[in-house]
Design a protein around this motif. Structure first.
Motif, PDB file in Angstrom:
ATOM      1  N   LYS A  79      -2.506  -5.069  -0.497  1.00 14.44           N
ATOM      2  CA  LYS A  79      -3.670  -5.558   0.246  1.00 14.44           C
ATOM      3  C   LYS A  79      -3.438  -5.594   1.748  1.00 14.44           C
ATOM      4  CE  LYS A  79      -2.532 -10.409  -0.106  1.00 14.44           C
ATOM      5  NZ  LYS A  79      -2.993 -11.733  -0.328  1.00 14.44           N
ATOM      6  N   ASP A  80      -2.205  -5.765   2.185  1.00 11.34           N
ATOM      7  CA  ASP A  80      -1.896  -5.803   3.611  1.00 11.34           C
ATOM      8  C   ASP A  80      -1.575  -4.429   4.186  1.00 11.34           C
ATOM      9  OD1 ASP A  80      -2.217  -8.592   3.685  1.00 11.34           O
ATOM     10  OD2 ASP A  80      -0.157  -8.886   2.978  1.00 11.34           O
ATOM     11  N   HIS A  81      -1.303  -3.468   3.330  1.00 13.83           N
ATOM     12  CA  HIS A  81      -0.918  -2.119   3.764  1.00 13.83           C
ATOM     13  C   HIS A  81      -1.737  -1.086   2.994  1.00 13.83           C
ATOM     14  CE1 HIS A  81       2.599  -4.731   4.479  1.00 13.83           C
ATOM     15  NE2 HIS A  81       2.639  -4.073   5.626  1.00 13.83           N
ATOM     16  N   LYS A  82      -3.017  -0.995   3.349  1.00 11.67           N
ATOM     17  CA  LYS A  82      -3.927  -0.089   2.639  1.00 11.67           C
ATOM     18  C   LYS A  82      -3.593   1.386   2.890  1.00 11.67           C
ATOM     19  CE  LYS A  82      -7.250  -3.222   1.409  1.00 11.67           C
ATOM     20  NZ  LYS A  82      -7.697  -3.423   0.083  1.00 11.67           N
ATOM     21  N   ASN A  83      -2.877   1.691   3.960  1.00 10.83           N
ATOM     22  CA  ASN A  83      -2.469   3.072   4.233  1.00 10.83           C
ATOM     23  C   ASN A  83      -1.028   3.334   3.797  1.00 10.83           C
ATOM     24  OD1 ASN A  83      -4.921   3.956   5.335  1.00 10.83           O
ATOM     25  ND2 ASN A  83      -4.422   2.957   7.271  1.00 10.83           N
ATOM     26  N   GLY A  84      -0.417   2.369   3.161  1.00 10.25           N
ATOM     27  CA  GLY A  84       0.943   2.527   2.659  1.00 10.25           C
ATOM     28  C   GLY A  84       1.976   2.052   3.665  1.00 10.25           C
ATOM     29  N   ARG A  85       3.122   1.671   3.143  1.00  7.73           N
ATOM     30  CA  ARG A  85       4.264   1.254   3.948  1.00  7.73           C
ATOM     31  C   ARG A  85       5.523   1.789   3.302  1.00  7.73           C
ATOM     32  NH1 ARG A  85       6.770  -2.241   0.692  1.00  7.73           N
ATOM     33  NH2 ARG A  85       5.567  -3.708  -0.538  1.00  7.73           N
ATOM     34  N   PRO A  86       6.625   1.852   4.068  1.00  9.21           N
ATOM     35  CA  PRO A  86       7.885   2.254   3.430  1.00  9.21           C
ATOM     36  C   PRO A  86       8.295   1.206   2.391  1.00  9.21           C
ATOM     37  CG  PRO A  86       8.060   2.337   5.830  1.00  9.21           C
ATOM     38  CD  PRO A  86       6.755   1.658   5.502  1.00  9.21           C
ATOM     39  N   PRO A  87       8.920   1.627   1.315  1.00 11.88           N
ATOM     40  CA  PRO A  87       9.326   0.666   0.284  1.00 11.88           C
ATOM     41  C   PRO A  87      10.482  -0.211   0.753  1.00 11.88           C
ATOM     42  CG  PRO A  87      10.114   2.849  -0.271  1.00 11.88           C
ATOM     43  CD  PRO A  87       9.254   2.999   0.942  1.00 11.88           C
ATOM     44  N   TYR A  88      10.484  -1.452   0.268  1.00 12.91           N
ATOM     45  CA  TYR A  88      11.597  -2.359   0.534  1.00 12.91           C
ATOM     46  C   TYR A  88      12.758  -1.989  -0.383  1.00 12.91           C
ATOM     47  CZ  TYR A  88       7.905  -5.148   2.739  1.00 12.91           C
ATOM     48  OH  TYR A  88       6.857  -5.572   3.515  1.00 12.91           O
ATOM     49  N   GLN A  89      13.953  -2.420   0.006  1.00 13.65           N
ATOM     50  CA  GLN A  89      15.159  -2.087  -0.783  1.00 13.65           C
ATOM     51  C   GLN A  89      15.052  -2.572  -2.225  1.00 13.65           C
ATOM     52  OE1 GLN A  89      16.745   0.478   1.119  1.00 13.65           O
ATOM     53  NE2 GLN A  89      18.226  -0.255  -0.339  1.00 13.65           N
ATOM     54  N   PHE A  90      14.520  -3.784  -2.437  1.00 14.13           N
ATOM     55  CA  PHE A  90      14.437  -4.295  -3.814  1.00 14.13           C
ATOM     56  C   PHE A  90      13.468  -3.472  -4.658  1.00 14.13           C
ATOM     57  CE2 PHE A  90      10.871  -6.650  -2.023  1.00 14.13           C
ATOM     58  CZ  PHE A  90       9.958  -6.694  -3.067  1.00 14.13           C
ATOM     59  N   GLU A  91      12.443  -2.886  -4.035  1.00 16.64           N
ATOM     60  CA  GLU A  91      11.512  -2.042  -4.781  1.00 16.64           C
ATOM     61  C   GLU A  91      12.187  -0.734  -5.181  1.00 16.64           C
ATOM     62  OE1 GLU A  91       7.287  -3.448  -2.845  1.00 16.64           O
ATOM     63  OE2 GLU A  91       8.549  -2.067  -1.699  1.00 16.64           O
ATOM     64  N   ILE A  92      12.982  -0.179  -4.286  1.00 18.82           N
ATOM     65  CA  ILE A  92      13.731   1.029  -4.613  1.00 18.82           C
ATOM     66  C   ILE A  92      14.707   0.747  -5.746  1.00 18.82           C
ATOM     67  CG2 ILE A  92      15.432   2.689  -3.765  1.00 18.82           C
ATOM     68  CD1 ILE A  92      14.053   2.408  -0.993  1.00 18.82           C
ATOM     69  N   ALA A  93      15.420  -0.379  -5.657  1.00 20.84           N
ATOM     70  CA  ALA A  93      16.381  -0.744  -6.703  1.00 20.84           C
ATOM     71  C   ALA A  93      15.673  -1.024  -8.022  1.00 20.84           C
ATOM     72  CB  ALA A  93      17.188  -1.959  -6.264  1.00 20.84           C
ATOM     73  N   ASN A  94      14.485  -1.596  -7.981  1.00 25.76           N
ATOM     74  CA  ASN A  94      13.722  -1.905  -9.187  1.00 25.76           C
ATOM     75  C   ASN A  94      13.407  -0.656 -10.001  1.00 25.76           C
ATOM     76  OD1 ASN A  94      12.172  -3.509 -11.031  1.00 25.76           O
ATOM     77  ND2 ASN A  94      10.326  -2.863  -9.960  1.00 25.76           N
ATOM     78  N   PHE A  95      13.115   0.433  -9.323  1.00 27.64           N
ATOM     79  CA  PHE A  95      12.785   1.665 -10.018  1.00 27.64           C
ATOM     80  C   PHE A  95      13.986   2.569 -10.220  1.00 27.64           C
ATOM     81  CE2 PHE A  95       8.560   0.443  -8.567  1.00 27.64           C
ATOM     82  CZ  PHE A  95       7.860   0.591  -9.753  1.00 27.64           C
ATOM     83  N   ASN A  96      15.149   2.150  -9.701  1.00 29.69           N
ATOM     84  CA  ASN A  96      16.397   2.894  -9.911  1.00 29.69           C
ATOM     85  C   ASN A  96      16.262   4.352  -9.520  1.00 29.69           C
ATOM     86  OD1 ASN A  96      19.057   3.243 -10.613  1.00 29.69           O
ATOM     87  ND2 ASN A  96      18.624   3.621 -12.768  1.00 29.69           N
ATOM     88  N   VAL A  97      15.772   4.590  -8.321  1.00 29.10           N
ATOM     89  CA  VAL A  97      15.676   5.934  -7.788  1.00 29.10           C
ATOM     90  C   VAL A  97      16.642   6.065  -6.638  1.00 29.10           C
ATOM     91  CG1 VAL A  97      13.271   6.301  -8.456  1.00 29.10           C
ATOM     92  CG2 VAL A  97      13.775   5.345  -6.230  1.00 29.10           C
ATOM     93  N   LYS A  98      17.017   7.290  -6.303  1.00 33.83           N
ATOM     94  CA  LYS A  98      17.954   7.472  -5.205  1.00 33.83           C
ATOM     95  C   LYS A  98      17.290   7.117  -3.894  1.00 33.83           C
ATOM     96  CE  LYS A  98      17.091  12.336  -4.411  1.00 33.83           C
ATOM     97  NZ  LYS A  98      17.623  13.663  -4.377  1.00 33.83           N
ATOM     98  N   SER A  99      18.061   6.558  -2.972  1.00 33.54           N
ATOM     99  CA  SER A  99      17.489   6.160  -1.683  1.00 33.54           C
ATOM    100  C   SER A  99      17.738   7.215  -0.631  1.00 33.54           C
ATOM    101  CB  SER A  99      18.080   4.840  -1.228  1.00 33.54           C
ATOM    102  OG  SER A  99      19.486   4.915  -1.220  1.00 33.54           O
TER     103      SER A  99
END
Length: 99
Positions: A79-99
């Motif tokens: 809701k605060d970033h309707k055009n998207g934002r870079p993902p936070y570290q915990f979100e990257i870790a949550n999906f277990n994808v390479k950073s």
């Protein structure tokens, strides 16, 4: 003579359906796979549609945008970033994808 088709021939694990993959999130139901699209403009437009909701569905709290080719989480819409934002570290870790 009929030929037996092996499941991996029909649904190979390495098959890419679209360059970008959208995953929605709501607190009640968690994450849900959505669309695979081939361009960033379409991906961002669909993400904003999921945030706004429509007559059949409530708005989602977040939409995650993945690059399927590189297997990376590239943007998060909320809701605060309707055009998207870079993902936070915990979100990257949550999906277990390479950073």
């Amino acid at each position: 003579m009929n030929r037996t088709v092996i499941q991996t021939e029909m649904f190979p694990e390495t098959k890419i359906y679209g360059k970008y993959h959208l995953v929605t999130y709501c607190e009640d139901n968690g994450e849900d796979d959505k669309d695979y699209v081939n361009d960033m403009i379409t991906a961002c437009a669909k993400a904003r549609q999921y945030l706004n909701g429509d007559c059949l569905t409530e708005p989602y709290e977040k939409v995650y945008l993945f690059n399927e080719i590189e297997n990376t989480l590239i943007k998060v819409f909320d809701k605060d970033h309707k055009n998207g934002r870079p993902p936070y570290q915990f979100e990257i870790a949550n999906f277990n994808v390479k950073s």
